[in-house]
Scaffold this active site. Structure first.
Site, PDB file in Angstrom:
ATOM      1  N   HIS A   1      -6.319  -5.770  -2.619  1.00 53.86           N
ATOM      2  CA  HIS A   1      -7.086  -6.021  -1.403  1.00 53.86           C
ATOM      3  C   HIS A   1      -7.418  -7.425  -1.120  1.00 53.86           C
ATOM      4  CE1 HIS A   1      -8.947  -1.710  -1.174  1.00 53.86           C
ATOM      5  NE2 HIS A   1      -7.585  -1.696  -1.031  1.00 53.86           N
TER       6      HIS A   1
ATOM      7  N   HIS B   1       0.308   4.391  -2.497  1.00 54.22           N
ATOM      8  CA  HIS B   1       0.004   5.778  -2.012  1.00 54.22           C
ATOM      9  C   HIS B   1       1.097   6.893  -2.316  1.00 54.22           C
ATOM     10  CE1 HIS B   1      -3.654   5.162   0.938  1.00 54.22           C
ATOM     11  NE2 HIS B   1      -3.512   4.399  -0.031  1.00 54.22           N
TER      12      HIS B   1
ATOM     13  N   ASN C   1      -4.023   8.608   4.672  1.00 51.73           N
ATOM     14  CA  ASN C   1      -2.886   8.167   5.583  1.00 51.73           C
ATOM     15  C   ASN C   1      -2.881   8.058   6.956  1.00 51.73           C
ATOM     16  OD1 ASN C   1      -1.902   7.761   2.691  1.00 51.73           O
ATOM     17  ND2 ASN C   1      -0.719   9.619   2.592  1.00 51.73           N
TER      18      ASN C   1
ATOM     19  N   ARG D   1       1.011  -1.118   0.040  1.00 46.28           N
ATOM     20  CA  ARG D   1       0.142   0.097  -0.099  1.00 46.28           C
ATOM     21  C   ARG D   1       0.852   1.391   0.043  1.00 46.28           C
ATOM     22  NH1 ARG D   1      -3.692   2.478   4.431  1.00 46.28           N
ATOM     23  NH2 ARG D   1      -5.421   3.309   3.195  1.00 46.28           N
TER      24      ARG D   1
END
Ligand code: HEM
Ligand SMILES: *[C@@H]1O[C@H](CO)[C@@H](O)[C@H](O)[C@H]1NC(C)=O
Ligand SMILES: *[C@@H]1O[C@H](CO)[C@@H](O)[C@H](O)[C@H]1NC(C)=O
Ligand SMILES: *[C@@H]1O[C@H](CO)[C@@H](O)[C@H](O)[C@H]1NC(C)=O
Length: 326
Positions: A200, A73, A101, A69
């Site tokens: 996911h 990001h 975040n 992740r």
């Protein structure tokens, strides 16, 4: 005579043009990432990263998800430049406190540890942005997912952008058109949205992000929702965790897509991918074709890793991933 001089000077300016083009092409070439970027300057870089990532995941399985992740990001906010790793200072606001975040991103200590090992072996050579890209690849692969060759040579930003983190990272309440728009903004089509959402298949999420879904939505498997309610009450428990993939929570496989087919997507946004819209058929395909998901995911991750990297002499190689060099 005048005609000859003219054609000579035209030939000369053609030559100049060719030289300009040549240097332009060389300039472009040096701005490309390359898998062999560190092969002479830091030949052990990728093995140092993989060993440290494997050790971290052996200590805590979830870190595989957290590291994957982090790269996402990073790349969706001003490109893959490690901007996500910069801490706030008195004069500087980083991305860590942006809504998507804050109290959510994890794995920073793993990156710090890798960076200090790399600084010991090859000081000032390997960028934090490249560490993120390789750590994401290794995390996926160690949990049973595909591997791929990571193009390298990204450099680190000297800036971060909290506003962009707030606006450019998709939220779990988006509908399908919102998700498609969010990925389109970064150059990904609806198929690639589906592919990358397959991330996911590992990791965990807080109750606050799926509460409304399990209590108020109708396109949710009732037994799935009921089980989640035990640890995610109507009031309170907002930080309680649930697995993103209810079937094989720590294995990087295609179970995420089969879950969606059975209305077991954890977020509203997950289930939007299988709710009668344009992405419906690809979800179905991935749910029965794991090999296709694996190869598409690898390709989509390479594409994500190519989002606006800093190359050449742009940016810097941070010594500490949390701070800009003095
Ligand atoms: C499609 C739009 C997406 C949305 C709306 C979304 C949203 C979220 C949210 C809300 C969380 C939980 C945060 C928390 O509870 O604090 C999460 C976790 C996670 N996301 Fe996404 N995400 C998306 C796409 C992606 C992509 C493209 C990747 C990677 C390629 C990714 C990888 C992950 C991982 C691995 C976790 C679990 C992290 C952990 O356990 O530490 N997500 N996501
Ligand atoms: C690189 O790795 C090789 C083999 O794993 C090892 O022998 C060597 O000492 C390492 N070099 C550095 C600079 O870490
Ligand atoms: C999706 O969400 C946006 C913004 O919330 C809204 O304007 C739009 O009408 C929604 N689209 C659909 C198809 O529900
Ligand atoms: C369900 O929806 C109602 C109406 O929008 C809202 O007030 C309530 O907070 C929601 N319940 C949960 C648990 O999110």
């Amino acid at each position: 005579m005048a005609a000859i001089r003219n054609s000579n000077s035209k030939a000369f300016s053609d030559l100049k043009l060719s030289f300009c083009l040549l240097f332009f092409v060389i300039g472009l070439a040096s701005a490309q990432l390359s898998p062999t970027f560190y092969s002479t300057s830091c030949p052990n870089a990728t093995s140092i990263i993989r060993t440290a990532v494997a050790a971290a995941i052996a200590t805590e399985t979830r870190l595989a998800a957290s590291l994957l992740r982090l790269h996402f990001h990073d790349c969706f906010v001003q490109g893959c430049d490690a901007s996500v790793l910069l801490d706030d200072t008195a004069t500087f606001i980083g991305e860590k406190t942006a809504l998507p975040n804050d109290k959510s991103l994890r794995g920073f200590e793993v990156i710090d540890n890798i960076k200090s090992q790399l600084e010991n072996s090859c000081p000032g050579v390997v960028s934090c942005a490249d560490i993120l890209a390789v750590a994401a690849r290794d995390s996926v692969n160690i949990r049973g997912g595909p591997s791929w060759t990571v193009p390298l040579g990204r450099r680190d930003s000297t800036t971060a952008n909290r506003d962009a983190a707030n606006s450019d990272l998709p939220g779990p309440n988006l509908n399908l058109s919102g998700l498609i728009a969010s990925f389109d903004k970064k150059g990904f089509n609806a198929n690639e949205l589906v592919t990358l959402s397959g991330a996911h298949t590992i990791g965990e999420a807080r109750c606050r992000f799926f509460k409304n879904r399990i209590y108020n939505e109708s396109n949710v498997n009732p037994l799935f929702a009921l089980a989640l309610k035990r640890n995610c009450p109507t009031s309170g428990g907002d930080d309680n965790l649930a697995n993103l993939d209810v079937t094989t929570p720590t294995k990087f496989d295609n179970a995420y897509f089969l879950n969606l087919v059975f209305l077991k997507g954890l977020f509203h946004s997950d289930q939007q991918l299988f709710n009668g819209g344009s992405t419906h058929s690809l979800v179905l395909t991935y749910s029965i074709t794991p090999a296709l998901f694996r190869s598409d995911f690898a390709n989509a991750m390479i594409k994500m890793g190519n989002l606006s990297p800093l190359t050449g002499s742009a940016g810097q190689i941070r010594i500490n991933c949390r701070t800009v060099n003095n």
